[in-house]
Scaffold this motif. Structure first.
Motif, mmCIF file in Angstrom:
data_model
loop_
_atom_site.group_PDB
_atom_site.id
_atom_site.type_symbol
_atom_site.label_atom_id
_atom_site.label_comp_id
_atom_site.label_asym_id
_atom_site.label_seq_id
_atom_site.Cartn_x
_atom_site.Cartn_y
_atom_site.Cartn_z
ATOM 1 N N ARG A 155 57.918 9.878 10.909
ATOM 2 C CA ARG A 155 56.850 10.322 9.923
ATOM 3 C C ARG A 155 55.583 10.882 10.833
ATOM 4 O O ARG A 155 55.554 10.418 11.899
ATOM 5 C CB ARG A 155 56.314 8.937 9.468
ATOM 6 N N HIS A 156 55.224 11.976 10.561
ATOM 7 C CA HIS A 156 54.185 12.759 11.259
ATOM 8 C C HIS A 156 53.052 12.070 11.221
ATOM 9 O O HIS A 156 52.610 11.531 10.257
ATOM 10 C CB HIS A 156 54.099 14.073 10.616
ATOM 11 N N SER A 157 52.129 12.327 12.137
ATOM 12 C CA SER A 157 50.708 11.744 12.194
ATOM 13 C C SER A 157 49.902 12.473 11.326
ATOM 14 O O SER A 157 49.772 14.009 11.462
ATOM 15 C CB SER A 157 50.266 11.721 13.460
ATOM 16 N N MET A 158 49.144 11.781 10.426
ATOM 17 C CA MET A 158 47.877 12.452 9.765
ATOM 18 C C MET A 158 46.746 12.620 10.437
ATOM 19 O O MET A 158 46.222 11.590 10.864
ATOM 20 C CB MET A 158 47.772 11.946 8.436
ATOM 21 N N VAL A 159 46.279 13.907 10.843
ATOM 22 C CA VAL A 159 45.187 14.006 11.703
ATOM 23 C C VAL A 159 44.260 15.084 11.356
ATOM 24 O O VAL A 159 44.570 15.780 10.425
ATOM 25 C CB VAL A 159 45.843 14.517 12.919
ATOM 26 N N LYS A 160 42.981 14.720 11.904
ATOM 27 C CA LYS A 160 41.933 15.891 11.979
ATOM 28 C C LYS A 160 41.812 16.630 12.995
ATOM 29 O O LYS A 160 41.830 16.243 14.171
ATOM 30 C CB LYS A 160 40.716 15.213 11.660
ATOM 31 N N VAL A 161 42.066 17.940 12.950
ATOM 32 C CA VAL A 161 41.831 18.892 14.107
ATOM 33 C C VAL A 161 40.642 19.367 14.324
ATOM 34 O O VAL A 161 40.138 20.060 13.262
ATOM 35 C CB VAL A 161 42.700 20.074 14.070
ATOM 36 N N ALA A 162 40.110 19.769 15.470
ATOM 37 C CA ALA A 162 38.899 20.273 15.813
ATOM 38 C C ALA A 162 38.927 21.648 16.043
ATOM 39 O O ALA A 162 39.777 22.180 16.698
ATOM 40 C CB ALA A 162 38.228 19.559 16.948
ATOM 41 N N ASN A 163 37.681 22.441 15.563
ATOM 42 C CA ASN A 163 37.728 23.810 15.869
ATOM 43 C C ASN A 163 38.835 24.538 15.323
ATOM 44 O O ASN A 163 39.701 25.496 15.918
ATOM 45 C CB ASN A 163 37.597 24.127 17.348
#
Length: 223
Positions: free
Chosen positions: A215-223
């Protein structure tokens, strides 16, 4: 009469005729006579060389004759019993090779089936792990030291240790550079506190099983 004898006789007759002509007619110079003798000797040498070449060719043909006979000789037939043994041996060798290929192919298919089944089970267990973590995070700080909560925390740690032992590991996300092979970006944010293309927050943990992503990590990416 051999060729050499015939040449010698011709030379002698030439010398004799030349002598008679010299007596009847004007005497020939000594140089002409010498040249005639040298020419006769040269003819004699060529005749001897030709005769030797013919003898060598004859010897060579005699040496090659056994080889020709040997080439056209019929090879002895194999015994029927030996032919049958060779046939059965070849058949057994091919069957053993086919069996070895079948065994390797079966093991590979079984391994693939095991991997698929194990990943499916792990994926279902991860849903339980998510709920476990949400429950523990929702407990107030003053209640975390309660015996019940301590017991639940121990169960959670035991569950994670067991998963790790079978090859299930969480994917590192926060603070890491975004990698589409492991992370699933669902949001972007401008934040000077993070570098370019760095994961700022994780919404759901990702996991791998034996180096493959479950399972892939659900993330928030900066910039």
């Amino acid at each position: 009469m051999s060729q050499e004898e015939m040449v010698k006789e011709a030379v002698e007759e030439a010398k004799k005729a030349a002598g008679e002509a010299a007596q009847e007619e004007v005497p020939e110079p000594a140089e002409s006579k010498k040249e005639a003798e040298e020419a006769a000797e040269e003819m004699l040498g060529e005749a001897e060389e030709l005769d030797g070449t013919q003898e060598e060719n004859q010897d060579s043909e005699e040496e090659q004759e056994p080889k020709k006979k040997k080439f056209f000789e019929k090879k002895p037939k194999k015994d029927k019993k030996d032919e049958k043994i060779e046939e059965l041996t070849d058949k057994l060798t091919r069957q053993m090779a086919e069996f070895d290929n079948y065994r390797k192919r079966t093991e590979k298919e079984k391994s693939a089936m095991y991997e698929i089944g194990a990943k499916d089970v792990v994926e279902k267990i991860l849903a339980v792990v998510d709920n476990f973590e949400r429950g523990l995070q929702s407990v107030p700080e003053e209640e975390k030291d309660a015996p019940f909560m301590q017991g639940m925390d121990k169960i959670y740690k035991q569950l994670m240790t067991t998963l790790e032992e079978i090859g299930v590991k969480p994917i590192e996300a926060v603070g890491q550079e975004f990698n589409p092979d492991f992370h699933n970006a669902v949001m972007h944010v401008e934040d000077e506190g993070f570098g370019e293309n760095i994961v700022a927050e994780e919404f759901q943990k990702g996991y791998t099983y034996r180096d493959s992503v479950v399972r892939h990590s659900m993330v928030k990416v900066a910039n």
